[in-house]
Design an enzyme around this catalytic site. Structure first.
Site, PDB file in Angstrom:
ATOM      1  N   ASP A  49       2.661  -6.163   7.377  1.00 45.15           N
ATOM      2  CA  ASP A  49       1.461  -5.347   7.503  1.00 45.15           C
ATOM      3  C   ASP A  49       0.258  -6.258   7.276  1.00 45.15           C
ATOM      4  O   ASP A  49       0.145  -6.891   6.211  1.00 45.15           O
ATOM      5  CB  ASP A  49       1.503  -4.200   6.478  1.00 45.15           C
ATOM      6  N   TYR A  93     -10.176  -0.827  11.137  1.00 47.75           N
ATOM      7  CA  TYR A  93     -11.443  -0.339  10.569  1.00 47.75           C
ATOM      8  C   TYR A  93     -11.851  -1.141   9.342  1.00 47.75           C
ATOM      9  O   TYR A  93     -12.932  -0.941   8.819  1.00 47.75           O
ATOM     10  CB  TYR A  93     -11.370   1.155  10.227  1.00 47.75           C
ATOM     11  N   ARG A 108     -13.300  -3.571  -6.964  1.00 49.38           N
ATOM     12  CA  ARG A 108     -12.824  -4.449  -5.886  1.00 49.38           C
ATOM     13  C   ARG A 108     -13.976  -4.760  -4.938  1.00 49.38           C
ATOM     14  O   ARG A 108     -14.781  -3.880  -4.612  1.00 49.38           O
ATOM     15  CB  ARG A 108     -11.706  -3.696  -5.149  1.00 49.38           C
ATOM     16  N   PHE A 159       0.863  -1.182   0.000  1.00 55.51           N
ATOM     17  CA  PHE A 159       0.000   0.000   0.000  1.00 55.51           C
ATOM     18  C   PHE A 159       0.902   1.236   0.000  1.00 55.51           C
ATOM     19  O   PHE A 159       1.855   1.305   0.779  1.00 55.51           O
ATOM     20  CB  PHE A 159      -0.881  -0.031   1.250  1.00 55.51           C
TER      21      PHE A 159
END
Ligand SMILES: *Cc1c(COP(=O)(O)O)cnc(C)c1O
Length: 397
Positions: free
Chosen positions: A184, A209, A356, A113
């Site tokens: 990660d 989240y 996605r 990311f």
């Protein structure tokens, strides 16, 4: 057996919505509403500053950290909550580099990311000129691990395609040549079984989240392997990570173990919402979640490919090689997703051309993914995406 009908009833998904974006922002756990309201009223309202002790706010980052730890194979007292994932990446990388001071390269991949790479660039920039960030293609990571590398920093599940790295194998290869690893788990925790202890990961970070449904901006977590817990040097050495925060010494001394990865005052309201969200995992088998996730995605791929020949699968076809999400490519992907959202099927779009879908068995079932594929078919067959307002990009995609 995990009762998926029961877990589904724990979430508020608005009437008429098929929610396939739990990989970006999980839906509201119904219990969180009451828990947060109670915290505001009974704790903040009535206990005021005393709440740090009487309501357990001070120990909350580690108490909640232990709950997250259970989902990722981390022993007690190895995970702590706080800040955002980007901050946790910075912290982990700073400490990892410090444990390998003679080497100057950080190895990552183009499937990471961007924020993780940006944070690495920022940190390396303030360290001086000799550190470098090496970014290779995901398939080339394994062969790029060598004695020049200080830290291997990867995201286990690719945010665009769901491609899964082999955490255990890459960590083993890294350790064989003296490389420290940072994993990660942003798209792993709550999505698939993770065992940090078995993988022997050195550091891990992740957000809450997404698949943990902690709410927008919910605090991130950091894991430090027990073997590094007493030696890792925190670069963000705030007072809450001090050995004795309320001694108010002028000099920093790290707290024992994982507590040193705390930085400043924790977000108690957000942690309370997350704590309530984590109740959804009680009695849930991550193996069964994984099995159902693979079944649902296999079904969705089959339905979409049969109905929409113009959409090209961007994710691994083999369920064992992807996370709990699936993407398809199309030049008009952004407009297609806007048309889908307008019809109550919520996924998202990732540049340049991927639509996605997050697949989350806690609150998604077979009917939902079939309905999503039917809606997609209608949009593709009738070119319902071809409208100027669907082509205009919003700030958040
Ligand atoms: C979602 C995500 C982030 C986001 O970081 P924040 O600081 O929470 O905004 C970072 N890294 C990865 C790998 C992610 O998937």
């Amino acid at each position: 057996m995990t009762d998926f009908a029961k877990t589904r009833a724990l979430f508020h998904v608005p009437e008429g919505i098929v929610y396939m974006d739990g990989n970006s922002l999980g839906p509201l756990p119904i219990a969180a509403k009451e828990r947060v309201a109670k915290m505001l009223t009974d704790e903040w309202g009535e206990q005021l500053i005393r709440g740090w002790n009487s309501a357990g706010w001070y120990v909350q980052p580690r108490r909640v950290g232990d709950r997250v730890g259970k989902l990722i194979g981390a022993p007690e007292n190895t995970v702590v909550m706080g800040d955002t994932l980007s901050i946790k990446v910075y912290q982990a990388l700073a400490s990892a580099l410090d444990l390998n001071p003679k080497r100057k390269a950080v190895l990552s991949d183009s499937g990471n990311f961007p924020s993780d790479l940006y944070m690495a660039q920022g940190l390396l920039g303030s360290l001086g000129k000799d550190h470098v960030l090496k970014v290779v293609e995901p398939e080339e990571v394994e062969q790029a691990i060598d004695e020049s590398v200080a830290v291997l920093m990867l995201t286990e599940v690719d945010y665009r395609t769901g491609r899964l790295h082999d955490m255990k194998a890459l960590t083993q290869k890294a350790h064989a040549v003296g490389v420290i690893t940072i994993w990660d788990l942003a798209h792993s925790v709550g999505a698939l079984p993770v065992d940090l202890t078995a993988a022997q990961a050195d550091f891990a970070v992740g957000c809450t989240y997404k698949y943990l449904n902690g709410g927008p901006g919910a605090p991130a977590f950091i894991y430090v392997a027990p073997k590094h817990a007493e030696t890792a040097r925190p670069a963000l050495s705030g007072w809450m990570g001090h050995a004795a925060p309320f001694a108010f010494d002028l000099d920093y001394a790290p707290a024992p173990g994982i507590e040193r990865m705390r930085c400043g005052t924790p977000p108690v309201i957000a942690l309370t919402a997350l704590d309530a969200a984590l109740d959804a995992w009680e009695g849930v088998s991550m193996q069964e979640v994984r099995k159902k996730s693979i079944e649902l995605i296999d079904l969705f791929i089959a339905e979409v490919e049969a109905r929409c020949p113009d959409l090209v699968l961007a994710s691994p076809r083999d369920g064992q090689k992807r996370g709990s999400q699936v993407s398809f490519r199309h030049a008009k992907g952004y407009a297609i997703m806007q048309a889908l959202i307008a019809r109550g099927v919520i996924g998202d779009f990732r540049a340049p051309d991927a639509i996605r879908f997050g697949v989350t068995p806690l609150y998604l079932a077979r009917d939902d993914v079939v309905q999503a594929a039917e809606t997609l078919e209608d949009i593709m067959t009738n070119r319902l995406w071809d409208r100027p307002d669907y082509l205009r990009k919003a700030a958040v995609t």
